[in-house]
Scaffold this motif. Structure first.
Motif, PDB file in Angstrom:
ATOM      1  N   PHE A  10       0.852  -1.188   0.000  1.00 33.22           N
ATOM      2  CA  PHE A  10       0.000   0.000   0.000  1.00 33.22           C
ATOM      3  C   PHE A  10       0.886   1.237   0.000  1.00 33.22           C
ATOM      4  O   PHE A  10       2.063   1.163   0.347  1.00 33.22           O
ATOM      5  N   ARG A  13      -2.409   3.183   3.270  1.00 33.59           N
ATOM      6  CA  ARG A  13      -3.692   2.737   3.826  1.00 33.59           C
ATOM      7  C   ARG A  13      -3.718   1.267   4.256  1.00 33.59           C
ATOM      8  O   ARG A  13      -4.788   0.679   4.397  1.00 33.59           O
ATOM      9  N   GLU A  16      -5.684   0.663   7.535  1.00 32.49           N
ATOM     10  CA  GLU A  16      -7.116   0.918   7.298  1.00 32.49           C
ATOM     11  C   GLU A  16      -7.741  -0.257   6.551  1.00 32.49           C
ATOM     12  O   GLU A  16      -8.827  -0.726   6.901  1.00 32.49           O
ATOM     13  N   ALA A  17      -7.066  -0.754   5.514  1.00 28.37           N
ATOM     14  CA  ALA A  17      -7.582  -1.889   4.751  1.00 28.37           C
ATOM     15  C   ALA A  17      -7.665  -3.137   5.623  1.00 28.37           C
ATOM     16  O   ALA A  17      -8.690  -3.839   5.627  1.00 28.37           O
ATOM     17  N   TYR A  20     -10.542  -2.908   7.993  1.00 27.39           N
ATOM     18  CA  TYR A  20     -11.810  -3.052   7.270  1.00 27.39           C
ATOM     19  C   TYR A  20     -12.069  -4.525   6.937  1.00 27.39           C
ATOM     20  O   TYR A  20     -13.143  -5.058   7.207  1.00 27.39           O
ATOM     21  N   TRP A  21     -11.085  -5.183   6.354  1.00 27.07           N
ATOM     22  CA  TRP A  21     -11.257  -6.591   5.964  1.00 27.07           C
ATOM     23  C   TRP A  21     -11.505  -7.484   7.176  1.00 27.07           C
ATOM     24  O   TRP A  21     -12.344  -8.373   7.138  1.00 27.07           O
ATOM     25  N   ASP A 108     -12.548  -3.462  -4.041  1.00 27.30           N
ATOM     26  CA  ASP A 108     -13.004  -2.722  -2.876  1.00 27.30           C
ATOM     27  C   ASP A 108     -12.503  -1.277  -2.946  1.00 27.30           C
ATOM     28  O   ASP A 108     -11.856  -0.879  -3.926  1.00 27.30           O
ATOM     29  N   PHE A 110     -10.142   0.109  -1.678  1.00 29.97           N
ATOM     30  CA  PHE A 110      -8.685   0.226  -1.684  1.00 29.97           C
ATOM     31  C   PHE A 110      -8.100  -0.161  -3.042  1.00 29.97           C
ATOM     32  O   PHE A 110      -6.890  -0.131  -3.226  1.00 29.97           O
TER      33      PHE A 110
END
Length: 157
Positions: A10, A13, A16-17, A20-21, A108, A110
């Motif tokens: 990345f 992020r 953050e990813a 989220y996942w 997604d 991202f």
């Protein structure tokens, strides 16, 4: 744990990813977050490596900078038991800033590619009846989000 761990690059992020996942998949967690140090003063204190588990499988997210981005050359396939599970992941990825594509593929927010596949599809594609396989392929080629009811109709003939 596996001796092979995918590392996803990345810009900034990765954490953050991963968070989220992890919120979407069962048996998932963040296991470690390591930050940039003084060797990179512009990013000091920001996440560098994020180790996480998705549905029991280890991954690493590396916030390495803008040099590389995701492509469809690497994706993760989700084995979905039924339409409700297909809808759960599809809605999460596409409905939250992602992008749908053909044949059960989507990205997604991202930019990471996923294949959201109901279990019935690979079963049909492995069927000994070549006409059933052909009908399943033809049906899949017309879809974005894969539809279990359509595949059940294909199975029934």
């Amino acid at each position: 744990m596996s001796a092979i761990t995918p590392c996803l690059w990345f810009d900034t992020r990765g954490e953050e990813a991963a968070r989220y996942w992890v919120s979407l998949f069962p048996r998932s967690s963040i296991t470690s977050v390591q930050s940039w140090g003084p060797e990179n003063p512009e990013r000091q204190g920001q996440p560098l490596l994020v180790e996480f588990v998705l549905d029991g499988h280890p991954f690493t997210a590396l916030n390495g900078g803008p040099e590389f981005t995701f492509t469809e050359a690497f994706s993760l396939q989700i084995d979905c038991a039924d339409q409700a599970e297909v809808d759960h992941y599809w809605d999460a990825f596409v409905g939250d800033g992602g992008q749908e594509s053909d044949c059960g593929w989507c990205k997604d927010k991202f930019g990471f590619s996923w294949q959201v596949v109901p279990r019935i599809l690979p079963e049909l594609l492995a069927d000994p009846d070549p006409q059933r396989v052909s009908r399943a392929m033809q049906a899949m080629m017309t879809m974005k989000r894969l539809d279990v009811a359509t595949f059940e109709a294909v199975r029934a003939g």
